[in-house]
Design a protein around this motif. Structure first.
Motif, short mmCIF file in Angstrom:
data_model
loop_
_atom_site.label_atom_id
_atom_site.label_comp_id
_atom_site.label_asym_id
_atom_site.label_seq_id
_atom_site.Cartn_x
_atom_site.Cartn_y
_atom_site.Cartn_z
N VAL A 25 -8.92 40.13 8.84
CA VAL A 25 -8.79 38.74 7.92
C VAL A 25 -9.75 39.08 6.38
O VAL A 25 -10.39 39.29 5.77
N LYS A 26 -9.30 38.41 5.46
CA LYS A 26 -9.23 39.00 3.95
C LYS A 26 -9.67 37.13 4.16
O LYS A 26 -8.81 36.07 3.91
N ARG A 27 -10.95 36.88 3.06
CA ARG A 27 -11.34 35.68 2.71
C ARG A 27 -11.40 35.05 1.42
O ARG A 27 -10.94 36.09 0.50
N TYR A 28 -10.77 34.26 0.94
CA TYR A 28 -10.27 34.13 -0.27
C TYR A 28 -11.08 32.34 -0.55
O TYR A 28 -10.54 31.22 0.22
N PRO A 29 -12.30 32.08 -1.77
CA PRO A 29 -12.54 30.61 -2.21
C PRO A 29 -11.82 29.66 -1.94
O PRO A 29 -10.34 29.64 -3.28
N LEU A 62 -7.41 27.52 -5.92
CA LEU A 62 -6.75 27.43 -4.97
C LEU A 62 -5.86 26.71 -4.09
O LEU A 62 -7.03 26.25 -3.51
N ASP A 63 -4.35 26.95 -3.76
CA ASP A 63 -4.01 25.52 -2.86
C ASP A 63 -4.25 26.62 -1.83
O ASP A 63 -3.78 27.38 -1.22
N PRO A 64 -5.00 26.08 -0.71
CA PRO A 64 -4.97 26.31 0.65
C PRO A 64 -4.17 26.54 1.50
O PRO A 64 -3.98 27.34 2.36
N GLU A 65 -2.96 25.68 1.24
CA GLU A 65 -1.42 26.34 1.67
C GLU A 65 -0.98 27.57 1.39
O GLU A 65 0.01 27.63 1.68
N GLN A 66 -1.32 27.97 0.32
CA GLN A 66 -0.90 28.56 -0.41
C GLN A 66 -1.23 30.72 -1.16
O GLN A 66 -0.95 30.74 -1.68
N VAL A 67 -2.76 30.37 -0.46
CA VAL A 67 -3.50 30.99 -0.29
C VAL A 67 -2.38 32.42 -0.13
O VAL A 67 -2.55 34.18 -0.51
N MET A 68 -1.82 32.59 1.38
CA MET A 68 -1.41 33.91 1.50
C MET A 68 -0.45 34.67 0.17
O MET A 68 -0.29 35.68 0.03
N ARG A 69 0.72 33.55 -0.11
CA ARG A 69 1.55 33.65 -1.28
C ARG A 69 0.63 34.36 -3.05
O ARG A 69 0.67 35.33 -3.13
N PRO A 93 -3.18 29.63 6.82
CA PRO A 93 -4.43 30.61 6.79
C PRO A 93 -5.04 29.64 7.71
O PRO A 93 -5.07 28.64 8.16
N LEU A 94 -6.87 30.97 8.26
CA LEU A 94 -7.46 30.11 9.14
C LEU A 94 -8.43 29.63 8.45
O LEU A 94 -9.17 30.11 7.43
N GLN A 139 -15.84 26.23 2.34
CA GLN A 139 -15.47 26.94 1.02
C GLN A 139 -15.03 27.23 0.70
O GLN A 139 -14.01 27.73 -0.16
N GLU A 140 -13.97 27.79 2.24
CA GLU A 140 -12.93 29.60 1.81
C GLU A 140 -11.95 28.78 3.74
O GLU A 140 -11.91 28.10 3.89
N VAL A 141 -11.23 30.20 3.14
CA VAL A 141 -9.75 29.68 4.12
C VAL A 141 -9.68 31.71 4.38
O VAL A 141 -9.79 32.66 3.22
N GLY A 142 -9.33 32.14 5.28
CA GLY A 142 -9.19 33.51 5.55
C GLY A 142 -7.60 34.02 6.17
O GLY A 142 -7.00 32.65 6.87
N ILE A 143 -7.14 34.39 5.64
CA ILE A 143 -5.70 35.05 6.12
C ILE A 143 -5.28 36.34 7.20
O ILE A 143 -6.57 37.16 6.61
N VAL A 144 -4.77 36.54 7.65
CA VAL A 144 -5.14 37.05 8.50
C VAL A 144 -3.73 38.14 8.57
O VAL A 144 -2.41 38.34 8.95
N ILE A 145 -4.18 39.00 8.25
CA ILE A 145 -2.96 41.04 8.26
C ILE A 145 -3.80 41.32 9.63
O ILE A 145 -4.04 41.64 10.54
N SER A 146 -2.03 41.15 10.92
CA SER A 146 -1.74 41.75 12.05
C SER A 146 -0.60 42.51 11.91
O SER A 146 0.18 42.51 11.62
N VAL A 147 -0.94 43.52 12.50
CA VAL A 147 0.13 44.60 13.10
C VAL A 147 1.17 43.71 14.17
O VAL A 147 2.43 44.45 14.94
N LEU A 148 0.22 42.70 15.23
CA LEU A 148 0.79 42.41 16.08
C LEU A 148 2.06 40.94 15.45
O LEU A 148 2.79 40.61 16.34
N ALA A 149 1.71 41.05 14.42
CA ALA A 149 2.78 39.79 13.42
C ALA A 149 4.84 40.32 12.80
O ALA A 149 3.94 41.24 12.75
N PRO A 150 5.56 39.58 12.93
CA PRO A 150 6.30 40.04 12.46
C PRO A 150 6.49 40.52 11.14
O PRO A 150 7.05 41.69 11.03
N ASP A 151 6.11 39.88 10.18
CA ASP A 151 5.96 40.36 8.94
C ASP A 151 4.53 40.95 8.66
O ASP A 151 4.12 41.33 7.25
N GLY A 152 4.19 41.61 9.32
CA GLY A 152 2.39 41.49 9.18
C GLY A 152 1.58 41.29 9.06
O GLY A 152 0.73 41.47 8.30
#
Length: 368
Positions: free
Chosen positions: A103-107, A150-157, A88-89, A70-83
């Motif tokens: 990892v930041k979780r969102y329902p 929340l739209d799973p594909e737009q959780v990062m936004r 989402p996971l 029932q959730e997705v996770g967004i990854v905030i990474s130092v290794l990624a170009p945009d951070g």
């Protein structure tokens, strides 16, 4: 989530156990051999091996991330170009680089947000209804609920725009603003009539568009209740009472009218029946007279027979005036042809139903 909690519990327990062991060892060895001897005694193969296992378990605990369905996770990474990673996971066991990634979780399940005037219904304590003004200046209060996700594909936004503040900073103020704007396009009578469905449909459509632009999916907007000012509510109630009284008066008048019409129809039917009876009786009498007339025309003695048949059997004598025409023929009293003098007399003749009736007639006598 259960896997992460289990790993965290195991890791914490091992570190606590290792710490207790170290403290107990130092206390015992320091009393006997001194501090430096105790520190040199810690560096053993078993201690190093146990410490290595602890680091491995800690690394696994920090790397393994289990995402619930029932959730997705967004990854905030130092290794990624945009951070951060664009994708989402999704649910399942995922791996990240400890320390360098988070990892930041969102329902993504359906959430319901309610704004109500009742203390126990809304998300906020107290009166949380939406106050708005109609196009004719009347104030109304609305209770409503939103079902969204929340739209799973737009959780990062959503994370970039709102983080955990998306309800307080977006859902709530946008909903209240849209409702106030659309209510102002209706009169209070329209809001209190069948156009309430139109208002609810308009709000639902506009919120769906606004939510969609920001990465949210609106399932349904529910207009739970509309409350009016006391003055308008009193006016509506008085109008309803007056309308009901008019309806009752019309119903009573229609009832009286139907009863009067029924009585008039009954009188008319009764008069018509009596007239038909009189007409039928007259027609029957006329037919009877016609039949009698036809019978008399065929046989004139029928009248005499009927006359005799109607006489009572108790009559033996009948007085007939001298000037009354004969109903029955009388036989001649004198058989000879001697001149006679006719003297009117009244004769009394016994009468029976089987004998001729004797009427008054002149009696002829012979002069000497």
């Amino acid at each position: 989530m259960l896997l992460n909690q289990t790993l965290q519990l195991i890791t914490a327990g091992l570190w606590i156990l290792f710490g207790v062991f170290i403290v107990a060892y130092l206390v015992v060895v320091v009393r006997r051999r001194g501090l430096w001897a105790a520190l040199r005694g810690l560096i053993t193969r078993i201690t190093v091996l146990f410490l290595l296992v602890l680091f491995i378990i800690t690394f696994i605990n920090a790397s393994a991330v289990f995402i619930e369905p029932q959730e997705v996770g967004i990854v905030i990474s130092v290794l990624a170009p945009d951070g951060y990673y664009d994708r989402p996971l999704r649910s399942g066991l995922r791996w990240i680089v400890p320390v360098l990634e988070q990892v930041k979780r969102y329902p993504i399940y359906w959430q319901t947000y309610t704004m109500s005037s009742k203390l126990s219904e809304g998300e906020k304590m107290g009166d949380d209804s939406i106050t708005a003004r109609t196009s004719d200046g009347q104030e109304v209060s609305l209770d409503c609920s939103l079902i969204f996700q929340l739209d799973p594909e737009q959780v990062m936004r959503i994370h970039i725009d709102w983080q955990d503040r998306y309800i307080e900073d977006f859902v709530r103020p946008v909903t209240r603003g849209v409702i106030r704007t659309l209510v102002s396009q209706y009169t209070v009578d329209e809001v209190n009539s069948s156009k309430r469905l139109d208002l609810e449909r308009d709000i639902n459509q506009q919120l769906r568009d606004v939510f969609g632009d920001k990465g949210f999916v609106l399932d349904r907007f529910i207009l739970r209740n509309i409350m009016f000012s006391p003055e308008y509510a009193t006016a509506v109630e008085q109008k309803q009472v007056a309308t009901q009284q008019i309806v009752q008066s019309e119903h009573k008048a229609n009832t009286i009218r139907r009863l009067a019409q029924g009585e008039a129809d009954a009188i008319r039917l009764k008069a018509q029946a009596e007239a038909d009876a009189i007409r039928l009786k007259g027609q029957a009498e006329a037919d009877a007279f016609r039949v009698i007339a036809e019978a008399l025309a065929r046989d004139k003695d029928l009248l005499t027979y009927q006359y005799i048949n109607k006489l009572s059997p108790a009559i033996r004598v009948m007085l007939v005036p001298s000037n009354t025409p004969y109903l029955l023929p009388l036989p001649d009293l004198n058989a000879n042809d001697t001149p006679a003098m006719t003297i009117p007399i009244t004769a009394t003749v016994p009468i029976t139903p089987t004998e001729p009736v004797t009427a008054t007639q002149p009696v002829t006598t012979t002069e000497q």
